[in-house]
Design a protein around this motif. Structure first.
Motif, PDB file in Angstrom:
ATOM      1  N   VAL A 108      26.442 -39.664  -7.905  1.00 57.89           N
ATOM      2  CA  VAL A 108      25.779 -40.878  -7.429  1.00 57.89           C
ATOM      3  C   VAL A 108      26.789 -41.980  -7.080  1.00 57.89           C
ATOM      4  O   VAL A 108      26.793 -42.498  -5.971  1.00 57.89           O
ATOM      5  N   ASN A 129      19.435 -32.475 -12.890  1.00 54.76           N
ATOM      6  CA  ASN A 129      19.144 -32.170 -14.293  1.00 54.76           C
ATOM      7  C   ASN A 129      18.906 -30.697 -14.544  1.00 54.76           C
ATOM      8  O   ASN A 129      19.192 -30.184 -15.605  1.00 54.76           O
ATOM      9  N   PHE A 160      13.289 -50.578 -11.921  1.00 57.50           N
ATOM     10  CA  PHE A 160      14.080 -51.775 -12.185  1.00 57.50           C
ATOM     11  C   PHE A 160      13.622 -52.978 -11.363  1.00 57.50           C
ATOM     12  O   PHE A 160      12.800 -52.865 -10.466  1.00 57.50           O
ATOM     13  N   GLU A 172      22.521 -47.417 -13.647  1.00 59.30           N
ATOM     14  CA  GLU A 172      21.411 -47.433 -14.605  1.00 59.30           C
ATOM     15  C   GLU A 172      20.246 -46.606 -14.084  1.00 59.30           C
ATOM     16  O   GLU A 172      19.581 -45.913 -14.844  1.00 59.30           O
ATOM     17  N   ALA A 173      20.002 -46.701 -12.761  1.00 58.19           N
ATOM     18  CA  ALA A 173      18.914 -45.917 -12.185  1.00 58.19           C
ATOM     19  C   ALA A 173      19.150 -44.442 -12.451  1.00 58.19           C
ATOM     20  O   ALA A 173      18.230 -43.712 -12.836  1.00 58.19           O
ATOM     21  N   ALA A 174      20.383 -43.996 -12.269  1.00 61.75           N
ATOM     22  CA  ALA A 174      20.688 -42.581 -12.478  1.00 61.75           C
ATOM     23  C   ALA A 174      20.579 -42.217 -13.955  1.00 61.75           C
ATOM     24  O   ALA A 174      19.953 -41.217 -14.321  1.00 61.75           O
ATOM     25  N   LEU A 175      21.142 -43.049 -14.822  1.00 60.09           N
ATOM     26  CA  LEU A 175      21.077 -42.765 -16.260  1.00 60.09           C
ATOM     27  C   LEU A 175      19.626 -42.734 -16.734  1.00 60.09           C
ATOM     28  O   LEU A 175      19.229 -41.899 -17.538  1.00 60.09           O
ATOM     29  N   ALA A 176      18.811 -43.648 -16.190  1.00 59.15           N
ATOM     30  CA  ALA A 176      17.419 -43.732 -16.612  1.00 59.15           C
ATOM     31  C   ALA A 176      16.634 -42.499 -16.183  1.00 59.15           C
ATOM     32  O   ALA A 176      15.555 -42.237 -16.702  1.00 59.15           O
ATOM     33  N   LEU A 177      17.157 -41.758 -15.206  1.00 60.46           N
ATOM     34  CA  LEU A 177      16.482 -40.522 -14.812  1.00 60.46           C
ATOM     35  C   LEU A 177      16.890 -39.367 -15.722  1.00 60.46           C
ATOM     36  O   LEU A 177      16.505 -38.231 -15.510  1.00 60.46           O
ATOM     37  N   GLY A 178      17.704 -39.671 -16.725  1.00 58.03           N
ATOM     38  CA  GLY A 178      18.156 -38.621 -17.622  1.00 58.03           C
ATOM     39  C   GLY A 178      19.279 -37.805 -17.006  1.00 58.03           C
ATOM     40  O   GLY A 178      19.472 -36.645 -17.336  1.00 58.03           O
ATOM     41  N   ILE A 179      20.014 -38.413 -16.071  1.00 50.06           N
ATOM     42  CA  ILE A 179      21.173 -37.737 -15.501  1.00 50.06           C
ATOM     43  C   ILE A 179      22.365 -38.065 -16.393  1.00 50.06           C
ATOM     44  O   ILE A 179      22.558 -39.221 -16.770  1.00 50.06           O
ATOM     45  N   PHE A 182      19.253 -44.687  -4.411  1.00 48.44           N
ATOM     46  CA  PHE A 182      20.643 -44.265  -4.302  1.00 48.44           C
ATOM     47  C   PHE A 182      21.080 -44.417  -2.849  1.00 48.44           C
ATOM     48  O   PHE A 182      20.477 -43.832  -1.959  1.00 48.44           O
ATOM     49  N   ILE A 212      10.573 -36.826 -12.397  1.00 45.95           N
ATOM     50  CA  ILE A 212      11.076 -36.146 -13.595  1.00 45.95           C
ATOM     51  C   ILE A 212       9.946 -35.906 -14.597  1.00 45.95           C
ATOM     52  O   ILE A 212      10.179 -35.439 -15.690  1.00 45.95           O
ATOM     53  N   VAL A 220      19.891 -38.693 -23.483  1.00 44.70           N
ATOM     54  CA  VAL A 220      19.611 -38.191 -22.138  1.00 44.70           C
ATOM     55  C   VAL A 220      18.226 -37.530 -22.102  1.00 44.70           C
ATOM     56  O   VAL A 220      17.462 -37.696 -21.150  1.00 44.70           O
ATOM     57  N   THR A 259      23.187 -51.478 -11.353  1.00 44.27           N
ATOM     58  CA  THR A 259      21.790 -51.024 -11.258  1.00 44.27           C
ATOM     59  C   THR A 259      21.702 -49.604 -10.726  1.00 44.27           C
ATOM     60  O   THR A 259      20.793 -48.862 -11.105  1.00 44.27           O
ATOM     61  N   ILE A 260      22.633 -49.211  -9.853  1.00 49.32           N
ATOM     62  CA  ILE A 260      22.613 -47.843  -9.315  1.00 49.32           C
ATOM     63  C   ILE A 260      22.925 -46.851 -10.439  1.00 49.32           C
ATOM     64  O   ILE A 260      22.272 -45.818 -10.581  1.00 49.32           O
ATOM     65  N   ARG A 290      15.531 -40.153 -21.990  1.00 48.49           N
ATOM     66  CA  ARG A 290      15.366 -40.770 -20.672  1.00 48.49           C
ATOM     67  C   ARG A 290      14.620 -39.856 -19.712  1.00 48.49           C
ATOM     68  O   ARG A 290      14.045 -40.329 -18.738  1.00 48.49           O
ATOM     69  N   ARG A 291      14.637 -38.555 -19.972  1.00 51.25           N
ATOM     70  CA  ARG A 291      13.852 -37.660 -19.122  1.00 51.25           C
ATOM     71  C   ARG A 291      12.364 -37.754 -19.444  1.00 51.25           C
ATOM     72  O   ARG A 291      11.523 -37.325 -18.667  1.00 51.25           O
TER      73      ARG A 291
END
Lengths: 257, 221, 283
Positions: free
Chosen positions: C186, A118, A96, C170-177, A102, A170, A86, C167-168, A89-90
């Motif tokens: 989300v 976060n 993509f 993954e988008a969140a995970l990729a933000l480090g959430i 969202f 971020i 995690v 993809t939604i 990723r930050r």
């Protein structure tokens, strides 16, 4: 320009990746320069998406996915046992293939999502970061009057820039882009490409694209992959005017792949 | 709007071509100076400097190819690159003519002058002026100027005629002057070729602006 | 010869399409027949008293089903109070972590539970709660209705969460959430409109159930006096009145049926409104 965030160098050593028993990457060694655009090209299924998903440890969320080897972000191995994915990723933002804002969030909340979910920041701080990120993504002027409208109501190109702003918010050191323009029209594509040129001042950018012309236009360095192996790596202008490997030449001239 | 980077590269390519142009201009100028003053050191310098011009030409060519390979130019952008690549070839040849004049200066060595040089410097001035103005015409994309400049090639041809006749008379009168006169004739010939290549540049300018191929001036020689 | 064959085919084709059309028409016809019949029969007994008065004893004119309407709401409230959290959480589990043996088992159990006859649920709660507590109660009725709702909520939650594209996430995970935050902040909000629809469907189904209430809530002629006491409910009241020999009770039963239908219909319409105006999900 005092608050420039410098991009980080990425050193990939002996990287292998699998999906179950299928090996997607074989012994990849690659040095990705900071503050440059590095394009990963190659035919479908050559492992280019897998490669960048290894750079933010997103590969491993797929059931059955495995990685071995090292990926150094600066000097830190992101696959070291004590490292929290995690946290990685930050530090490494990602954009993509299809714009994926969202769906239930406004433009503002989309950009703020990463920081809001976060960390604890004051409202003012968040608003400042959102504005800064939207400006960096060259979207501010188009959305400043509809920050509280749905992000999904924007055009495709705007949505993709919203996703870029969301990644920038971020404050990462690296930005990964997985075919960011494949769902966009030519004008929106050009806009994103120009944006990439501006962003490399502050970030290390890795872009996967199956559009060779795009790789040629935007990248400083280009890596050509075939069947999970790195075939050739060099300056974009060298790769596209005088590649040294026959397979690279065949691919970029459209003679296979 | 977009493609700021690409536009920058295109501009740099043209700027580089103009730089090469002024290098060539300088080379022609100095080759005449060396000839007039019988300055052998300067002549040698010019011959050495020709290497620099050759390198510069290859460098520009490489950048043009890279631009084509990486930026997919079309329409006028593509013509700009093709025209630049063709003009630098002409320029490189002009520099070779300047080098040729410098070599003749070395051949003449310290032999006594045949006669005061009058028409040859005129030819050189004219050729340099044509080259200089053709580059302005390129910058301004001015086809009218380009056509006019190539028309001036006739004057060069006339001067060349005149020099030829004059030197012929020298040779007929005194066979001992034959070698020196021939050398000077070569100088004049080099200058005439330079002016011809300016005509080529002018044709390229017309092509750049309009996309049309036009033969501007058929030289007598 | 050929001409004849074509003609025969033409007749067959025409006949079949007409048969299909007729079936569809009959389907709609039955629905409108029921609705219309209930409306005509029920609307005459509907008045203000119906919504405000307790039932009157036999022979006395007037009276209403106020206690049953309130009772139905209380029972549904009780049912929701545990079936919503249980169903939604189980649904989240199934969609996010259910790719294992436990998930398969839970999914199978939920499907079985959906198909369970509601009277069986009533008997089960009777044995499990009514007998030990020595009495019928609102709580028992609420639990019985809740059990009917849980599998529906679980399965719709799972399906709605699964629809949200990878993809939604993954988008969140990729933000480090973190993963749990991604799911709650989300994915769940994106799936919410669908989940609410599922909940409303479950409530609508439970609102009309009579059988599980017979052995649990029992029914009550008066205002409810505590969650451990028997309680009235619309379907129960309709049932009791309908099987009685009295003319005016029959009329009240029709009115009750009409109110129940309007309630359920109102619920579906409210759902439509609730889920509209939210950000739409684009794919």
């Amino acid at each position: 320009m005092a608050d420039l965030i410098g991009g980080k160098r990425i050193t990939i050593k002996e990287l292998n990746a699998w999906y179950h028993s299928l090996q997607a990457l074989t012994n990849v060694n690659l040095l990705i320069e900071p503050n440059k655009v590095t394009a990963i090209i190659g035919p479908s299924g050559c492992g280019k998406s897998t490669l960048i998903r290894c750079l933010n440890r997103l590969h491993e969320i797929i059931p059955g996915a495995r990685v071995s080897g090292q990926v150094l972000l600066g000097s830190q191995d992101i696959y070291a046992p004590e490292v929290d994915p995690v946290e990685v990723r930050r530090r490494v933002g990602m954009v993509f293939q299809k714009p994926n804002p969202f769906p239930t969030m406004s433009v503002f909340d989309n950009v703020a999502a990463g920081i809001k979910l976060n960390s604890r920041r004051s409202r003012n701080e968040i608003a400042t970061i959102v504005e800064k990120s939207l400006r960096q993504a060259a979207l501010w002027d188009e959305v400043k009057d509809k920050l509280h409208n749905s992000g999904a109501a924007l055009s495709g190109g705007q949505q993709q820039r919203l996703c870029i702003a969301r990644a920038l918010a971020i404050e990462p050191e690296v930005i990964l882009m997985d075919e960011p323009c494949s769902a966009l029209d030519p004008m929106a594509t050009l806009k994103i490409e120009e944006l990439i040129q501006e962003l490399k001042e502050n970030y290390t950018i890795v872009i996967v694209t199956h559009n060779m012309q795009q790789a040629a236009r935007v990248s400083d360095w280009t890596a050509f992959f075939l069947l999970g192996e790195l075939i050739e790596y060099g300056h974009a202008r060298q790769i596209f005017s005088n590649p040294s490997d026959k397979r690279t030449e065949a691919y970029i001239t459209g003679r296979f792949g | 709007m977009a493609r700021v980077t690409y536009d920058k590269y295109l501009k740099e390519l043209q700027d580089d071509m103009l730089t090469l142009g002024s290098m060539v201009e300088k080379a022609i100028e100095r080759s005449l100076e060396a000839l007039k003053k019988r300055d052998l050191a300067l002549a040698r310098q010019i011959i050495d400097d020709d290497m620099v011009i050759n390198m510069k030409r290859f460098e520009i060519e490489e950048r043009g190819i890279e631009l084509i390979a990486t930026q997919q130019p079309v329409a006028k952008d593509l013509r700009v690159i093709m025209v630049v690549l063709s003009i630098i070839t002409d320029m490189e040849r002009m520099a070779d003519h300047a080098e040729g004049i410098a070599k003749i200066t070395l051949l003449l060595g310290d032999e006594p002058p045949l006669k005061p040089l009058i028409d040859i410097p005129r030819m050189a001035d004219k050729a340099i002026s044509m080259l200089h103005r053709s580059l302005s015409a390129f910058i301004n994309q001015n086809t009218e100027a380009a056509k006019q400049i190539s028309a001036e090639d006739d004057e060069i041809d006339n001067l060349y005629d005149q020099v030829y006749r004059e030197l012929l008379i020298f040779m007929l009168q005194d066979p001992r002057t034959i070698s020196r006169a021939t050398y000077l004739l070569w100088v004049a010939h080099n200058l005439e070729r330079i002016a011809d290549r300016v005509t080529n540049i002018c044709e390229r300018i017309v092509f750049l602006v309009s996309g049309k191929y036009e033969e501007l001036n058929v030289s007598k020689y | 010869m050929k001409q004849q064959l074509y003609l025969w085919r033409k007749i067959k084709d025409k006949g079949m399409s007409q048969l299909i059309g007729l079936s569809a028409l009959m389907m709609v016809g039955i629905l409108f027949l029921i609705l219309g019949y209930i409306f005509i029969k029920g609307v005459s007994a509907l008045n203000w008293d119906f919504f405000t008065q307790l039932p009157k004893p036999v022979g006395e004119a007037g009276g209403g089903m106020a206690n049953a309407i309130v009772g139905s709401f209380i029972l549904l409230g009780l049912a929701c109070s545990f079936s919503l959290p249980l169903g939604i959480l189980a649904g989240i589990y199934l969609s996010e972590f259910g790719r294992n043996q436990l998930g398969t088992t839970v999914r199978f159990a939920a499907d079985l539970l959906t198909g369970l006859p509601s009277i069986v649920v009533g008997i089960f709660i009777y044995t499990l709660i009514v007998l030990p507590m020595k009495g019928f109660s609102a709580i028992a009725g609420g639990i019985a209705l809740g059990i009917i709702m849980v599998p529906v909520i679980t399965r719709t939650t799972e399906e709605m969460m699964k629809i949200i594209p990878l993809t939604i996430r993954e988008a969140a995970l990729a933000l480090g959430i973190r993963e749990w935050r991604t799911i709650l902040s989300v994915v769940l909000p994106a799936a919410l409109p669908g989940i609410i629809t599922g909940i409303m469907l479950a409530i609508a189904r439970a609102a009309g159930e009579t059988a599980p209430l017979l052995f649990t809530a029992l029914g009550n002629r008066f205002w409810h006096s505590g969650l451990d006491q028997p309680i009235a409910a619309l379907p129960l009241q309709i049932f009791t009145y309908a099987i009685s020999p009295y003319e005016d009770w029959h009329a009240q039963a029709w009115a009750g049926a009409l109110v129940l239908i309007i309630l359920v219909l109102g619920l579906s319409i409210a759902t439509r409104f609730l889920t509209r105006g939210r950000y739409y999900f684009m794919r």
